[in-house]
Design a protein around this motif. Structure first.
Motif, mmCIF file in Angstrom:
data_model
loop_
_atom_site.group_PDB
_atom_site.id
_atom_site.type_symbol
_atom_site.label_atom_id
_atom_site.label_comp_id
_atom_site.label_asym_id
_atom_site.label_seq_id
_atom_site.Cartn_x
_atom_site.Cartn_y
_atom_site.Cartn_z
ATOM 1 N N ASP A 195 5.376 -1.487 6.194
ATOM 2 C CA ASP A 195 5.988 -0.448 6.027
ATOM 3 C C ASP A 195 5.251 0.246 7.326
ATOM 4 O O ASP A 195 3.980 0.545 7.655
ATOM 5 C CB ASP A 195 6.020 0.441 4.644
ATOM 6 N N ASN A 196 5.894 1.558 7.545
ATOM 7 C CA ASN A 196 5.538 2.070 8.517
ATOM 8 C C ASN A 196 5.326 1.624 9.739
ATOM 9 O O ASN A 196 4.679 2.751 10.195
ATOM 10 C CB ASN A 196 4.697 3.044 7.543
ATOM 11 N N PRO A 201 -2.752 5.652 12.804
ATOM 12 C CA PRO A 201 -2.153 3.644 12.313
ATOM 13 C C PRO A 201 -1.640 3.481 11.417
ATOM 14 O O PRO A 201 -0.998 4.689 10.954
ATOM 15 C CB PRO A 201 -3.784 3.415 12.485
ATOM 16 N N VAL A 202 -1.174 2.324 10.918
ATOM 17 C CA VAL A 202 0.170 2.005 10.288
ATOM 18 C C VAL A 202 -1.464 1.391 9.056
ATOM 19 O O VAL A 202 -2.353 2.223 8.510
ATOM 20 C CB VAL A 202 0.459 0.460 10.342
ATOM 21 N N PRO A 203 -0.247 2.508 7.562
ATOM 22 C CA PRO A 203 -0.993 2.764 6.429
ATOM 23 C C PRO A 203 -2.029 0.762 6.088
ATOM 24 O O PRO A 203 -0.762 -0.008 6.574
ATOM 25 C CB PRO A 203 -0.418 2.562 5.268
ATOM 26 N N ASP A 328 -1.631 -6.341 1.338
ATOM 27 C CA ASP A 328 -1.806 -5.741 3.479
ATOM 28 C C ASP A 328 -1.015 -5.618 3.613
ATOM 29 O O ASP A 328 -0.523 -6.424 4.158
ATOM 30 C CB ASP A 328 -2.581 -7.211 3.011
ATOM 31 N N ASN A 329 -0.563 -4.430 3.684
ATOM 32 C CA ASN A 329 0.825 -4.088 4.746
ATOM 33 C C ASN A 329 0.615 -4.918 5.852
ATOM 34 O O ASN A 329 2.096 -4.555 6.739
ATOM 35 C CB ASN A 329 0.553 -2.813 4.462
ATOM 36 N N GLU A 330 -0.123 -4.621 6.308
ATOM 37 C CA GLU A 330 -0.272 -5.410 7.981
ATOM 38 C C GLU A 330 -0.346 -6.981 8.254
ATOM 39 O O GLU A 330 -0.311 -7.612 8.701
ATOM 40 C CB GLU A 330 -1.434 -5.020 8.809
#
Length: 368
Positions: A195-196, A201-203, A328-330
């Motif tokens: 996401d995003n 920064p990216v969430p 973990d979205n990353e």
């Protein structure tokens, strides 16, 4: 770990340890990290001086083993600091650079995924730490028994930190809407994505809480992006290098919002270890790489995309009311199969990984 010996030159201190290891420290590093009330705030351990306030010609004048660890006197300012042995061992930077790959998972994670009970996590510090440790280790963890009440997802995020508010609000709805501002708000299947990526920064974290799921289909799909990136590096190192070296544009816009960011599909740290994955085909802006790179970059991206969509790497979960997944979205990509028939309603929110790491560290200290 016990210090068994020490010697030094004006520029370098060598510490010998009980296990036979020896580690070196530069004089300026030791002076910069001097311990004690003269150098660090006793309440928060923050440094009380700036590098510019240190003499340019810092040297080690003397070093000796004491009961508390190691006492060092510096010249020319005469500063004295006592370092605990554990502190020096923990922060020893004199070691061979090692970048072992992060342990990763594929479809098999579904068979061993721990189902953490919400009441235990809420009330018991050790249960809470176990939940947070799973998010850190695997990039994903599942809570069960979370009351299917609207807004509860934000309360869960606050068990370790703070909600990261975005243009989608403090929380967002994942259900079919008459006029959706995002494909997530339709019943169509969604390819796996993070996401995003258009944010900076990216969430770092996403939480999804199932309130209702009476639909046909709508299984949640999760993929370990680190696993796919490791596989790409092993099979096609040139493709991996292209995706980690070049930044690509991402963009999201509607009538009220226009967000854009340039970031690498695969981010590595200074040692080459994989640090983050960013992949969202719906939000990818037109590539603007140099002409000479464009063809090879597309080939690399297509190869990586095929790995991300490999069925053997997909963990599929049917979330039931009361289930809440934190990931973990990353690292972990998520998607879903299409659905029809009955209602399907999830609520989600974002949070930051630094708060989760902070809470896990504090819980570790309290249990030690």
């Amino acid at each position: 770990m016990t210090i068994t010996g020490v010697d030094h030159t004006p520029e370098v201190l060598t510490v010998r340890w009980q296990d036979g290891a020896a580690t070196r420290f530069h004089a300026i590093w030791l002076r910069d990290n001097a311990q004690g009330a003269a150098f660090r705030h006793p309440g928060n351990d923050q440094r009380l001086f700036d590098l510019t306030e240190m003499p340019d010609d810092i040297e080690i004048a003397d070093a000796r083993i004491v009961a508390e660890g190691l006492e060092i006197r510096f010249a020319p300012d005469g500063a004295v600091s006592v370092f605990a042995a554990g502190y020096l061992r923990e922060h020893a930077y004199d070691r061979a650079a090692a970048t072992p790959d992060q342990p990763v998972w594929g479809a098999e994670l579904g068979g061993r995924l721990t189902r953490h009970a919400y009441d235990a996590v809420r009330q018991n510090p050790s249960a809470r730490k176990a939940w947070l440790d799973d998010v850190t280790t695997d990039g994903i963890a599942l809570l069960t028994g979370v009351p299917a009440v609207e807004g509860k997802v934000c309360e869960v995020a606050e068990l370790f930190g703070f909600v990261r508010e975005t243009n989608y609000g403090r929380l967002f709805e994942v259900r079919s809407e008459a006029q959706p501002i995002n494909l997530a708000y339709t019943p169509v299947g969604l390819n796996v994505h993070t996401d995003n990526p258009y944010r900076s920064p990216v969430p770092g974290l996403q939480l999804l809480h199932c309130l209702t799921n009476a639909a046909e289909g709508g299984d949640s799909v999760f993929v370990d992006g680190f696993r796919c990136a490791q596989k790409l590096r092993a099979e096609a190192p040139d493709a991996f290098a292209l995706l980690s070296r070049h930044r690509a544009p991402f963009r999201y816009r509607n009538a009220e919002t226009d967000l854009s960011n340039r970031t690498a599909y695969i981010e590595t740290d200074e040692t080459g270890r994989i640090a983050a994955i960013r992949y969202n085909n719906r939000s990818a802006a037109p590539l603007d790489l140099p002409f000479e790179v464009m063809g090879e970059f597309y080939a690399a991206l297509r190869r990586f995309s095929r790995l991300l969509h490999d069925r053997d790497g997909e963990m599929r979960l049917r979330l039931e009311p009361g289930d809440l997944v934190t990931f973990d979205n990353e690292r972990v990509l998520h998607g879903r199969t299409g659905f029809s028939g009955g209602a399907r309603h999830l609520q989600g929110c974002y949070a930051d990984k630094d708060s989760l790491r902070s809470m896990a560290t504090v819980l570790s200290r309290k249990s030690a």
